[in-house]
Scaffold this motif. Sequence first.
Motif, PDB file in Angstrom:
ATOM      1  N   ARG A   7      37.724  92.014 -11.765  1.00  0.00           N
ATOM      2  CA  ARG A   7      37.652  90.733 -11.076  1.00  0.00           C
ATOM      3  C   ARG A   7      39.061  90.162 -10.924  1.00  0.00           C
ATOM      4  NH1 ARG A   7      32.857  87.815 -10.888  1.00  0.00           N
ATOM      5  NH2 ARG A   7      32.135  89.172 -12.580  1.00  0.00           N
ATOM      6  N   ASP A   8      39.348  89.598  -9.748  1.00  0.00           N
ATOM      7  CA  ASP A   8      40.689  89.094  -9.487  1.00  0.00           C
ATOM      8  C   ASP A   8      40.658  87.632  -9.064  1.00  0.00           C
ATOM      9  OD1 ASP A   8      43.423  89.238  -9.400  1.00  0.00           O
ATOM     10  OD2 ASP A   8      43.532  90.680  -7.761  1.00  0.00           O
ATOM     11  N   ASN A   9      41.776  86.958  -9.275  1.00  0.00           N
ATOM     12  CA  ASN A   9      41.994  85.571  -8.866  1.00  0.00           C
ATOM     13  C   ASN A   9      42.576  85.591  -7.454  1.00  0.00           C
ATOM     14  OD1 ASN A   9      43.291  83.105  -8.346  1.00  0.00           O
ATOM     15  ND2 ASN A   9      43.708  82.724 -10.500  1.00  0.00           N
ATOM     16  N   VAL A  10      41.842  85.040  -6.477  1.00  0.00           N
ATOM     17  CA  VAL A  10      42.277  85.090  -5.079  1.00  0.00           C
ATOM     18  C   VAL A  10      42.366  83.672  -4.515  1.00  0.00           C
ATOM     19  CG1 VAL A  10      41.809  85.975  -2.769  1.00  0.00           C
ATOM     20  CG2 VAL A  10      41.209  87.351  -4.783  1.00  0.00           C
ATOM     21  N   PRO A  11      43.570  83.104  -4.424  1.00  0.00           N
ATOM     22  CA  PRO A  11      43.719  81.787  -3.791  1.00  0.00           C
ATOM     23  C   PRO A  11      43.906  81.935  -2.276  1.00  0.00           C
ATOM     24  CG  PRO A  11      45.791  82.458  -4.769  1.00  0.00           C
ATOM     25  CD  PRO A  11      44.817  83.563  -5.051  1.00  0.00           C
ATOM     26  N   ILE A  12      43.303  81.042  -1.520  1.00  0.00           N
ATOM     27  CA  ILE A  12      43.456  81.022  -0.066  1.00  0.00           C
ATOM     28  C   ILE A  12      43.834  79.607   0.349  1.00  0.00           C
ATOM     29  CG2 ILE A  12      42.320  81.331   2.163  1.00  0.00           C
ATOM     30  CD1 ILE A  12      40.598  83.461   0.955  1.00  0.00           C
ATOM     31  N   THR A  13      44.922  79.499   1.081  1.00  0.00           N
ATOM     32  CA  THR A  13      45.445  78.192   1.477  1.00  0.00           C
ATOM     33  C   THR A  13      45.364  78.022   2.992  1.00  0.00           C
ATOM     34  OG1 THR A  13      47.002  78.185  -0.374  1.00  0.00           O
ATOM     35  CG2 THR A  13      47.454  76.659   1.421  1.00  0.00           C
ATOM     36  N   PHE A  14      44.786  76.913   3.422  1.00  0.00           N
ATOM     37  CA  PHE A  14      44.782  76.532   4.830  1.00  0.00           C
ATOM     38  C   PHE A  14      45.768  75.381   4.980  1.00  0.00           C
ATOM     39  CE2 PHE A  14      40.705  78.510   4.112  1.00  0.00           C
ATOM     40  CZ  PHE A  14      40.412  79.183   5.293  1.00  0.00           C
ATOM     41  N   GLN A  15      46.763  75.557   5.834  1.00  0.00           N
ATOM     42  CA  GLN A  15      47.740  74.484   5.973  1.00  0.00           C
ATOM     43  C   GLN A  15      48.204  74.337   7.414  1.00  0.00           C
ATOM     44  OE1 GLN A  15      50.689  76.100   3.179  1.00  0.00           O
ATOM     45  NE2 GLN A  15      52.125  76.248   4.884  1.00  0.00           N
ATOM     46  N   THR A  16      48.461  73.095   7.785  1.00  0.00           N
ATOM     47  CA  THR A  16      48.920  72.786   9.134  1.00  0.00           C
ATOM     48  C   THR A  16      50.326  72.215   9.123  1.00  0.00           C
ATOM     49  OG1 THR A  16      47.819  70.636   8.943  1.00  0.00           O
ATOM     50  CG2 THR A  16      46.621  72.390  10.067  1.00  0.00           C
ATOM     51  N   GLY A  17      50.932  72.116   7.954  1.00  0.00           N
ATOM     52  CA  GLY A  17      52.306  71.639   7.833  1.00  0.00           C
ATOM     53  C   GLY A  17      53.087  72.532   6.915  1.00  0.00           C
ATOM     54  N   ASP A  18      54.367  72.259   6.769  1.00  0.00           N
ATOM     55  CA  ASP A  18      55.216  73.059   5.896  1.00  0.00           C
ATOM     56  C   ASP A  18      55.093  72.519   4.478  1.00  0.00           C
ATOM     57  OD1 ASP A  18      57.005  74.775   4.830  1.00  0.00           O
ATOM     58  OD2 ASP A  18      58.746  74.048   5.941  1.00  0.00           O
ATOM     59  N   GLY A  65      44.711  68.379  11.277  1.00  0.00           N
ATOM     60  CA  GLY A  65      45.696  68.363  10.193  1.00  0.00           C
ATOM     61  C   GLY A  65      45.142  68.646   8.818  1.00  0.00           C
ATOM     62  N   VAL A  66      44.085  69.441   8.730  1.00  0.00           N
ATOM     63  CA  VAL A  66      43.492  69.765   7.431  1.00  0.00           C
ATOM     64  C   VAL A  66      44.426  70.648   6.611  1.00  0.00           C
ATOM     65  CG1 VAL A  66      41.664  71.109   6.313  1.00  0.00           C
ATOM     66  CG2 VAL A  66      41.105  69.506   8.150  1.00  0.00           C
ATOM     67  N   ASN A  67      44.583  70.325   5.336  1.00  0.00           N
ATOM     68  CA  ASN A  67      45.320  71.149   4.381  1.00  0.00           C
ATOM     69  C   ASN A  67      44.448  71.292   3.141  1.00  0.00           C
ATOM     70  OD1 ASN A  67      48.185  71.447   5.574  1.00  0.00           O
ATOM     71  ND2 ASN A  67      47.804  69.248   5.718  1.00  0.00           N
ATOM     72  N   ALA A  68      44.195  72.536   2.738  1.00  0.00           N
ATOM     73  CA  ALA A  68      43.260  72.745   1.627  1.00  0.00           C
ATOM     74  C   ALA A  68      43.563  74.056   0.922  1.00  0.00           C
ATOM     75  CB  ALA A  68      41.825  72.741   2.136  1.00  0.00           C
ATOM     76  N   VAL A  69      43.229  74.085  -0.384  1.00  0.00           N
ATOM     77  CA  VAL A  69      43.358  75.299  -1.191  1.00  0.00           C
ATOM     78  C   VAL A  69      41.991  75.628  -1.770  1.00  0.00           C
ATOM     79  CG1 VAL A  69      44.464  76.387  -3.178  1.00  0.00           C
ATOM     80  CG2 VAL A  69      45.734  74.731  -1.804  1.00  0.00           C
TER      81      VAL A  69
END
Length: 244
Positions: free
Chosen positions: A197-208, A137-141
């Motif tokens: 150079r660009d701003n690149v967010p990556i989100t890992f999510q296991t829920g809504d 259940g890891v959720n991270a940005v």
Amino acid sequence: MKLCAALVGGIVVSGMAQAAKPPAKPQLVRFDFSATVQADGTLADIQPDAALAENLQAMVRRRVATWRYTPLQWQGKAVAAPVSQSIKLEIVPVAESSFAFRILGVGKQEKPALIVRRTEKTPMSPPRFPPELMRSGVNAVLVYAVLYDAAGKPIEVELVYPGKVDRVYQRLDVASREAMAKWSVPHTFEGAPIACRDNVPITFQTGDLSGQLQAPPEVAELFDRYTDMCPEAKLETPVAGTFL
């Protein structure tokens, strides 16, 4: 059941999740619009989402027309540029039988139309979500500052957020970097390729958690130290907490 996919301007890596139920309170809405940010920072040709009722379109036009932007600039030159944005609002009661729209923030639409275009020459496959972290259940940005050469190849990748990483974030960082190394993201300015150079967010999510899981607003300020950020028009007028 649904599976989130990769998004232009930020990647969401997700497991399976139940369809979200609309929240009871507060009620949140989003109004999209497109416009042209002129070289002096004012807006022209404001076009609200055609799906909105005519009275709401008129409200959006009147309000947005008062906003001022920092125009798109590259190497000291400002030019007119199209923007496509979303106004995030909450519906608040102001009397027994009436309500108002309070602005929470303004951000990019998922597919913005800008002079600076991010065109993927190779498919942008999202990072691999480590199965055991997904099951737990890891959720991270994670937010990166990525320097692309004129051909769109990432030549420098710096983790901007979080500032300190534990073992979980280390594994997500490795997965993110492996994926970004395979991406080709050319940028152009007035039709010419540029390195930036660009701003690149990556989100890992296991829920809504799409409406809740995000980096804190102050992370954007961390990019102020870079002088080679890919150009984009930015809203100057403070609008959070004001009404439409």
